[in-house]
Design a protein around this motif. Structure first.
Motif, PDB file in Angstrom:
ATOM      1  N   GLN A 197      -1.165  -0.871   9.408  1.00  0.00           N
ATOM      2  CA  GLN A 197      -0.262   0.200   9.822  1.00  0.00           C
ATOM      3  C   GLN A 197       0.017   1.177   8.682  1.00  0.00           C
ATOM      4  O   GLN A 197       0.020   2.395   8.890  1.00  0.00           O
ATOM      5  N   MET A 198       0.234   0.662   7.477  1.00  0.00           N
ATOM      6  CA  MET A 198       0.512   1.542   6.345  1.00  0.00           C
ATOM      7  C   MET A 198      -0.702   2.389   5.997  1.00  0.00           C
ATOM      8  O   MET A 198      -0.573   3.581   5.718  1.00  0.00           O
ATOM      9  N   ALA A 199      -1.883   1.797   6.028  1.00  0.00           N
ATOM     10  CA  ALA A 199      -3.098   2.554   5.735  1.00  0.00           C
ATOM     11  C   ALA A 199      -3.304   3.666   6.755  1.00  0.00           C
ATOM     12  O   ALA A 199      -3.622   4.805   6.390  1.00  0.00           O
ATOM     13  N   MET A 200      -3.109   3.356   8.029  1.00  0.00           N
ATOM     14  CA  MET A 200      -3.280   4.376   9.065  1.00  0.00           C
ATOM     15  C   MET A 200      -2.257   5.492   8.902  1.00  0.00           C
ATOM     16  O   MET A 200      -2.581   6.680   9.056  1.00  0.00           O
ATOM     17  N   LEU A 201      -1.020   5.132   8.575  1.00  0.00           N
ATOM     18  CA  LEU A 201       0.022   6.140   8.355  1.00  0.00           C
ATOM     19  C   LEU A 201      -0.351   7.056   7.196  1.00  0.00           C
ATOM     20  O   LEU A 201      -0.272   8.285   7.321  1.00  0.00           O
ATOM     21  N   LEU A 202      -0.775   6.482   6.088  1.00  0.00           N
ATOM     22  CA  LEU A 202      -1.149   7.293   4.923  1.00  0.00           C
ATOM     23  C   LEU A 202      -2.335   8.205   5.222  1.00  0.00           C
ATOM     24  O   LEU A 202      -2.335   9.376   4.821  1.00  0.00           O
ATOM     25  N   LEU A 203      -3.325   7.681   5.928  1.00  0.00           N
ATOM     26  CA  LEU A 203      -4.496   8.501   6.269  1.00  0.00           C
ATOM     27  C   LEU A 203      -4.115   9.662   7.186  1.00  0.00           C
ATOM     28  O   LEU A 203      -4.570  10.794   6.991  1.00  0.00           O
ATOM     29  N   ARG A 204      -3.274   9.400   8.145  1.00  0.00           N
ATOM     30  CA  ARG A 204      -2.868  10.465   9.074  1.00  0.00           C
ATOM     31  C   ARG A 204      -1.966  11.485   8.394  1.00  0.00           C
ATOM     32  O   ARG A 204      -2.048  12.687   8.680  1.00  0.00           O
ATOM     33  N   GLN A 205      -1.108  11.037   7.475  1.00  0.00           N
ATOM     34  CA  GLN A 205      -0.275  11.974   6.722  1.00  0.00           C
ATOM     35  C   GLN A 205      -1.142  12.884   5.860  1.00  0.00           C
ATOM     36  O   GLN A 205      -0.898  14.085   5.768  1.00  0.00           O
ATOM     37  N   MET A 207       0.852  -1.169   0.000  1.00  0.00           N
ATOM     38  CA  MET A 207       0.000   0.000   0.000  1.00  0.00           C
ATOM     39  C   MET A 207       0.898   1.232   0.000  1.00  0.00           C
ATOM     40  O   MET A 207       1.688   1.422   0.906  1.00  0.00           O
ATOM     41  N   ASP A 208       0.735   2.036  -1.060  1.00  0.00           N
ATOM     42  CA  ASP A 208       1.645   3.161  -1.229  1.00  0.00           C
ATOM     43  C   ASP A 208       0.961   4.522  -1.327  1.00  0.00           C
ATOM     44  O   ASP A 208       1.625   5.543  -1.232  1.00  0.00           O
ATOM     45  N   SER A 209      -0.345   4.541  -1.536  1.00  0.00           N
ATOM     46  CA  SER A 209      -1.001   5.822  -1.769  1.00  0.00           C
ATOM     47  C   SER A 209      -2.456   5.785  -1.296  1.00  0.00           C
ATOM     48  O   SER A 209      -3.000   4.725  -0.971  1.00  0.00           O
ATOM     49  N   MET A 210      -3.056   6.949  -1.316  1.00  0.00           N
ATOM     50  CA  MET A 210      -4.468   7.057  -0.950  1.00  0.00           C
ATOM     51  C   MET A 210      -5.330   6.252  -1.920  1.00  0.00           C
ATOM     52  O   MET A 210      -6.328   5.662  -1.522  1.00  0.00           O
ATOM     53  N   LEU A 211      -4.930   6.201  -3.184  1.00  0.00           N
ATOM     54  CA  LEU A 211      -5.678   5.426  -4.162  1.00  0.00           C
ATOM     55  C   LEU A 211      -5.726   3.953  -3.767  1.00  0.00           C
ATOM     56  O   LEU A 211      -6.759   3.294  -3.923  1.00  0.00           O
ATOM     57  N   ASP A 212      -4.638   3.446  -3.225  1.00  0.00           N
ATOM     58  CA  ASP A 212      -4.614   2.062  -2.754  1.00  0.00           C
ATOM     59  C   ASP A 212      -5.626   1.846  -1.627  1.00  0.00           C
ATOM     60  O   ASP A 212      -6.274   0.798  -1.561  1.00  0.00           O
ATOM     61  N   ILE A 213      -5.767   2.838  -0.759  1.00  0.00           N
ATOM     62  CA  ILE A 213      -6.738   2.730   0.336  1.00  0.00           C
ATOM     63  C   ILE A 213      -8.166   2.752  -0.216  1.00  0.00           C
ATOM     64  O   ILE A 213      -9.007   1.951   0.190  1.00  0.00           O
ATOM     65  N   TYR A 214      -8.431   3.670  -1.163  1.00  0.00           N
ATOM     66  CA  TYR A 214      -9.758   3.703  -1.794  1.00  0.00           C
ATOM     67  C   TYR A 214     -10.084   2.357  -2.422  1.00  0.00           C
ATOM     68  O   TYR A 214     -11.179   1.828  -2.256  1.00  0.00           O
ATOM     69  N   ASN A 215      -9.111   1.793  -3.147  1.00  0.00           N
ATOM     70  CA  ASN A 215      -9.331   0.511  -3.819  1.00  0.00           C
ATOM     71  C   ASN A 215      -9.532  -0.628  -2.823  1.00  0.00           C
ATOM     72  O   ASN A 215     -10.356  -1.517  -3.048  1.00  0.00           O
ATOM     73  N   VAL A 228      -9.398  -9.083   8.608  1.00  0.00           N
ATOM     74  CA  VAL A 228      -9.373  -9.042   7.151  1.00  0.00           C
ATOM     75  C   VAL A 228      -8.027  -8.490   6.671  1.00  0.00           C
ATOM     76  O   VAL A 228      -7.487  -8.965   5.681  1.00  0.00           O
ATOM     77  N   LEU A 229      -7.498  -7.514   7.397  1.00  0.00           N
ATOM     78  CA  LEU A 229      -6.214  -6.905   7.060  1.00  0.00           C
ATOM     79  C   LEU A 229      -5.124  -7.452   7.963  1.00  0.00           C
ATOM     80  O   LEU A 229      -5.361  -7.672   9.157  1.00  0.00           O
ATOM     81  N   ASP A 230      -3.937  -7.605   7.393  1.00  0.00           N
ATOM     82  CA  ASP A 230      -2.810  -7.970   8.251  1.00  0.00           C
ATOM     83  C   ASP A 230      -2.236  -6.695   8.868  1.00  0.00           C
ATOM     84  O   ASP A 230      -2.583  -5.581   8.478  1.00  0.00           O
ATOM     85  N   ILE A 231      -1.351  -6.868   9.822  1.00  0.00           N
ATOM     86  CA  ILE A 231      -0.824  -5.730  10.585  1.00  0.00           C
ATOM     87  C   ILE A 231      -0.068  -4.750   9.696  1.00  0.00           C
ATOM     88  O   ILE A 231      -0.168  -3.542   9.885  1.00  0.00           O
ATOM     89  N   LYS A 232       0.645  -5.259   8.717  1.00  0.00           N
ATOM     90  CA  LYS A 232       1.429  -4.388   7.824  1.00  0.00           C
ATOM     91  C   LYS A 232       0.519  -3.463   7.025  1.00  0.00           C
ATOM     92  O   LYS A 232       0.761  -2.253   6.944  1.00  0.00           O
TER      93      LYS A 232
END
Length: 64
Positions: free
Chosen positions: A49-57, A1-9, A42-46
């Motif tokens: 954590q990456m999704a939360m980091l991207l959302l907070r950034q 997961m590298d971007s907000m688009l990845d989170i939307y998807n 449903v989600l693994d820890i990695k």
């Protein structure tokens, strides 16, 4: 997961579409949905954590 688009998807895969006129509100709703997916194992820890980091950034970028 590298971007907000990845989170939307990711959220779309589980039938969650979040689009309102309040961008910060959208980010909070996405954060809540990501937490629920993680709690449901449903989600693994990695990915969690990456999704939360991207959302907070993104929230920091919009506030700053």
């Amino acid at each position: 997961m590298d971007s907000m688009l990845d989170i939307y998807n990711l959220l779309k895969q589980y039938g969650t579409y979040i689009y309102t006129t309040d961008r910060l509100g959208d980010l909070q709703l996405m954060e809540d949905e990501i937490k629920e997916l993680y709690k449901a194992n449903v989600l693994d820890i990695k990915d969690y954590q990456m999704a939360m980091l991207l959302l907070r950034q993104e929230a920091t970028r919009l506030n700053g």
